[in-house]
Design an enzyme around this catalytic site. Structure first.
Site, PDB file in Angstrom:
ATOM      1  N   LYS A 181       0.862  -1.163  -0.117  1.00 53.63           N
ATOM      2  CA  LYS A 181      -0.065   0.147   0.029  1.00 53.63           C
ATOM      3  C   LYS A 181       0.616   1.459  -0.038  1.00 53.63           C
ATOM      4  O   LYS A 181       1.803   1.283   0.960  1.00 53.63           O
ATOM      5  CB  LYS A 181      -0.899   0.318   1.156  1.00 53.63           C
ATOM      6  N   SER A 228      -9.441   2.931   2.983  1.00 54.21           N
ATOM      7  CA  SER A 228      -8.153   3.421   2.291  1.00 54.21           C
ATOM      8  C   SER A 228      -7.193   2.422   1.533  1.00 54.21           C
ATOM      9  O   SER A 228      -6.648   2.854   0.735  1.00 54.21           O
ATOM     10  CB  SER A 228      -7.421   4.273   2.969  1.00 54.21           C
ATOM     11  N   SER A 282     -10.246   0.424   7.260  1.00 53.34           N
ATOM     12  CA  SER A 282      -9.424   0.585   5.980  1.00 53.34           C
ATOM     13  C   SER A 282      -9.049  -0.794   5.411  1.00 53.34           C
ATOM     14  O   SER A 282      -8.435  -0.723   4.190  1.00 53.34           O
ATOM     15  CB  SER A 282      -8.412   1.949   6.070  1.00 53.34           C
TER      16      SER A 282
END
Length: 424
Positions: free
Chosen positions: A75, A144, A168
């Site tokens: 990520k 996210s 997230s």
């Protein structure tokens, strides 16, 4: 024959150990899938074919290690030396960290291969990335950890690091039909993660199976855990005021899973979340805003014109919170972490929604994080696993929450629940 990029991480590891698969072949299959689909899904923000294949060949020639040859994605709020890390913000376009984050360095040390960087929302907050849900490109993948969930769901990579400060990991996992594992706070080291709310920021994993989440997370520590195949878990459907926000299909999915689990030998009870614990949901948002204002202090001072309006408003929520207010919030959270353990006196896992329902239409909003907020604040391990589909044909997940530090048991319970859901 199953394409190599469709292998689970654990199956790939077994094939690598048996010599029936090479890391180079596995990585090449993943790169081919990225080339085929990334222009549509927009999961990867950076990758390099030559770099990935070089490290795969090194893995093939290296000694056996717990994660040898397994490709993973990172990520884009987690630092990597081989690839730019922009934290989902134009402020950091082209930024190249000098060293890997701890979790990336450890994964490499254990033999895993970095495939590239995947998209995140702005500083892992609520302003979405451009990533689309690979199961229906007109729907959000959640956030996210949007790129992490989408890349795993679309067979671009078997494992991706995600992060969770509110919801997230569990929400995009539910939206994309994959497994999202948020470990006990601190189980995976956060050095090299762009801080947001250090009291809550947690690195976890997006995978396609519960077994992969167990394999890779414990593999980072040089261990391999074996699923308890004979477990008959003690489950509790954990009701709260938040359930008023869950859509009927989500409520039905949890109730059906609980009923099916009971028929397969689990014990199931119902509990109501104590009001004084549930009330901490509001505290979580305020504490987040206060800490995020500090974590992004340099960016606020020098580059706030490049913040999204949504981020400005989120950070404004920290205005007016005094130092004593902040310390009081920390004290209340610490006390609640002790008190919540009583919920697990005769329960192995709580069942709870990971999201309101299916992934919403459109990309302007990544969905509400309300169903993960409390558990992130309380530092408890959580896992979202796909169990059924909703009325639009998109996945619905169920969230299982375990006691602090009892990750191995939670993963065993989740494996049991996955088998129950698959047996329908």
């Amino acid at each position: 024959m199953t394409p190599a990029n469709h292998f689970s991480a654990l199956d790939a590891a077994r094939a690598l150990e048996a010599g029936t698969l090479t890391s180079e072949a596995l990585v090449r299959a993943c790169l081919d899938r990225i080339a085929e689909r990334n222009d549509a899904v927009l999961a990867f923000t950076a990758f390099d074919v030559d770099t990935a294949l070089h490290h795969a060949r090194l893995a093939d020639r290296s000694a056996a290690a717990s994660l040898r040859g397994i490709p993973f994605a990172v990520k884009d709020v987690i630092d990597t030396a081989d690839y730019p890390t922009a934290y989902g913000s134009p402020i950091y376009t082209g930024h190249r960290p000098r060293i890997d984050a701890a979790c990336v360095a450890i994964a490499r040390e254990r033999g895993a291969v970095v495939l590239g960087k995947v998209a995140t929302s702005e500083f892992a907050t609520q302003s979405p990335s451009k990533t689309r849900n690979p199961l229906n490109l007109g729907h959000t993948p959640g956030g996210s950890s949007s790129g992490s969930a989408a890349a795993v769901a679309d067979f671009m990579v078997p494992v991706a690091f995600g992060t969770q400060t509110t919801a997230s990991i569990v929400r995009p996992a539910s939206y994309c039909g994959v497994v999202g594992y948020k470990p006990t706070f601190g189980f995976i080291g956060v050095a090299g993660l762009k801080p947001l709310s250090p009291m809550q920021d947690t690195i976890g994993l997006l995978t396609r199976t519960v077994a992969d989440a167990a394999f890779f997370s414990f593999g980072l520590h040089g261990a391999r855990i074996t699923s308890q195949t004979d477990i008959r878990p003690r489950l509790a459907v954990c009701e709260s005021r938040q359930w008023a926000h869950a859509r009927p299909e989500m409520t039905q999915a949890i109730e059906q899973l609980a009923a099916d689990a009971q028929r397969q030998g689990a014990s199931v009870q119902r509990i109501t979340l104590p009001a004084d614990i549930e009330d901490l949901v509001d505290l979580q948002a305020r504490l987040f805003a206060f800490e995020a204002r500090q974590s992004l202090a340099c960016e606020r001072a020098n580059n706030s014109s490049q913040f999204s309006e949504r981020l400005h408003k989120r950070l404004d929520g920290g205005l007016g919170i005094t130092p004593q207010d902040y310390l009081d919030m920390r004290r209340r959270a610490a006390l609640a972490r002790v008190k919540v353990q009583a919920l697990f006196a005769d329960v192995d896992a709580l069942l709870y929604p990971p999201a309101e329902g299916e992934a919403d239409v459109g990309l302007a909003d990544s969905g509400s994080p309300r169903f993960g907020a409390l558990w992130s604040l309380l530092h408890l391990p959580c896992i979202s696993l796909p169990v059924t589909q909703g009325p639009a044909g998109l996945p619905l997940g169920v969230q299982a929450i375990g006691a602090y530090g009892d990750d191995e048991r939670l993963l065993a319970v989740a494996a049991f629940l996955s088998r129950v859901a698959a047996a329908r």
